[in-house]
Design an enzyme around this catalytic site. Structure first.
Site, PDB file in Angstrom:
ATOM      1  N   PHE A 115       0.851  -1.184   0.000  1.00  0.00           N
ATOM      2  CA  PHE A 115       0.000   0.000   0.000  1.00  0.00           C
ATOM      3  C   PHE A 115       0.885   1.232   0.000  1.00  0.00           C
ATOM      4  CE2 PHE A 115      -2.298   3.619   1.582  1.00  0.00           C
ATOM      5  CZ  PHE A 115      -3.429   3.577   0.790  1.00  0.00           C
ATOM      6  N   ASP A 156       9.184   2.893   2.265  1.00  0.00           N
ATOM      7  CA  ASP A 156       7.980   3.650   2.598  1.00  0.00           C
ATOM      8  C   ASP A 156       7.728   3.462   4.095  1.00  0.00           C
ATOM      9  OD1 ASP A 156       5.442   4.561   3.138  1.00  0.00           O
ATOM     10  OD2 ASP A 156       4.548   3.784   1.297  1.00  0.00           O
ATOM     11  N   LYS A 194       2.212  11.068   7.616  1.00  0.00           N
ATOM     12  CA  LYS A 194       1.436  10.752   8.807  1.00  0.00           C
ATOM     13  C   LYS A 194       2.012  11.406  10.080  1.00  0.00           C
ATOM     14  CE  LYS A 194      -1.204   7.090   6.885  1.00  0.00           C
ATOM     15  NZ  LYS A 194      -0.868   6.052   5.919  1.00  0.00           N
TER      16      LYS A 194
END
Ligand SMILES: *Cc1c(COP(=O)(O)O)cnc(C)c1O
Length: 408
Positions: free
Chosen positions: A146, A231, A260
């Site tokens: 993802f 990531d 985030k």
């Protein structure tokens, strides 16, 4: 629509349903306020947040130091665009680089943008520094990845919900199984420019690769002159018990992506960390973002960096994570017919069920007097990732709620 005969929550759920696109299937809780690890709904009921906005709230909702930095900056300047310079960006970048031991930071806003930026950097690096023939650059990615929602990124997703209906796919990506170094070796050609991976696949249900995988990946990338791109958008900033999850194996990829939690859960901040010999392929005009590097986001990022220096969130994550995982395993032992597996590293944990998870996440929400908010990831797993400022006592009551739900 009349407000009569329906609850406050139902009122807002109806409005959402009528006026916003249905690209999510949220747990039906309508949150009005939050503090630390807690949130309250419009009826005033209290819940422990065990999702933390997918790790954006690592420091808890509205951390006083971060809110203070945000308020202070809004009294000065918020956005100038990159047409001009501001007195926040460089300072924040310096602190983040020093903390993560990288040379240079390219600021963006959302995680998806950070990933796209890295893909652009990798391709340009391939053409300019590796002499890959024009338009032939290949990037290797993993199954069950993802990395975001843009048309290019969903094009290399293996989740049909994410990619179906959005073709044609952007060419130049090769998909290999996650956690398997032999597949990586086989997939590399002379035109490979990068390998993009998550150190732990969070969205896939907190899938942890075999020990030594990250180290081996880095070695293979170095040997073949291809960029390793981690990531760390969800795993970063102490979520897994290290500042960056790759540090568990003492690995520093060529590029690390953050988002985030770097925005402290109060402002969207993301970006690309790398070394100058990679980042220098980006030149004026070749990339940009109106809000990237804005004064407000950078002031928050600076405060986040200060917070990470002041407090040992990694150790907190390790200790609380061990305690929590142990508790979850006890519940699993009691209910092996319902819980298939408990996985986790630090406070990034998940339980995998034999049945569909939605019934359980809704029961956790409904728990009285205090609920617990978690979200199923895919159909059979529940990710449990409370803010790192949660206490052992709070985790103990969370385990109590989870146990009660499985007892029923
Ligand atoms: C959330 C996430 C993204 C995308 O970030 P957005 O801010 O939602 O665009 C990318 N990669 C990983 C691993 C993520 O968890």
């Amino acid at each position: 629509m009349s407000k009569k005969n329906i609850s406050k929550s139902e009122y807002y759920l109806e409005i959402d349903k009528k006026w916003t696109a249905r690209n999510y299937k949220p747990i039906p809780v309508v949150i009005r306020k939050a503090k630390g690890p807690w949130v309250w709904d419009v009826e005033g009921k209290k819940y422990l947040d065990c999702l933390s906005a997918y790790s954006s709230q690592n420091f808890g909702h509205l951390h006083p130091k971060l809110v203070k930095a945000l308020k202070k900056q809004t009294n000065k300047v918020v956005l100038t665009s990159r047409a001009f310079c501001n007195d926040s960006m460089g300072i924040a970048a310096k602190k983040l680089c020093e903390l993560t031991e990288y040379e240079v930071f390219l600021p963006m806003n959302t995680g998806t943008e950070a990933v796209e930026t890295a893909l652009k950097i990798a391709r340009k690096w391939g053409y300019e520094k590796k002499n890959v023939p024009e338009d032939k650059a290949e990037i290797i990615v993993c199954e069950n990845n993802f990395h975001g929602r843009t048309i290019t990124i969903v094009g290399f997703s293996t989740d049909p919900d994410a990619y179906e209906g959005f073709g044609p796919k952007t060419p130049g990506f090769k998909i290999i199984p996650y956690g398997d170094v032999e597949s990586l070796k086989k997939a590399i050609t002379k035109n490979t420019v990068a390998f993009l991976f998550e150190p732990i696949q969070s969205e896939a249900g907190v899938l942890i690769p075999p020990k030594g995988y990250l180290k081996e990946v880095n070695k293979i990338c170095q040997k073949n002159n291809i960029l390793s791109i981690a990531d760390e958008i969800q795993t970063g900033l102490c979520r897994t018990g290290a500042l960056l999850a790759c540090q568990h194996e003492k690995v520093k990829p060529n590029i690390t992506l953050v988002a985030k939690a770097v925005g402290g859960g109060i402002f969207p901040v993301s970006g690309v960390l790398s070394s100058w010999d990679v980042m220098d392929v980006i030149t004026p005009g070749s990339h940009g973002s109106t809000w990237g590097g804005n004064s407000l986001g950078m002031a928050v990022l600076e405060a986040v960096c200060d917070l990470l220096v002041e407090e040992d969130f990694s150790q907190k994550s390790v200790d609380l994570g061990n305690y929590f995982i142990e508790g979850l395993k006890k519940i699993q032992q009691k209910h092996p017919d319902k819980i298939k597996e408990v996985r986790g590293r630090g406070l990034l944990t998940a339980i995998e069920l034999h049945d569909k998870a939605r019934t359980y996440t809704e029961a956790m929400m409904d728990h009285k007097p205090v609920g617990l908010l978690a979200k199923e990831t895919h159909e059979y797993s529940i990710r449990l990732a409370p803010p790192l400022i949660v206490t052992e006592k709070e985790l103990s009551s969370a385990l109590g709620v989870i146990e009660e739900v499985f007892d029923e």
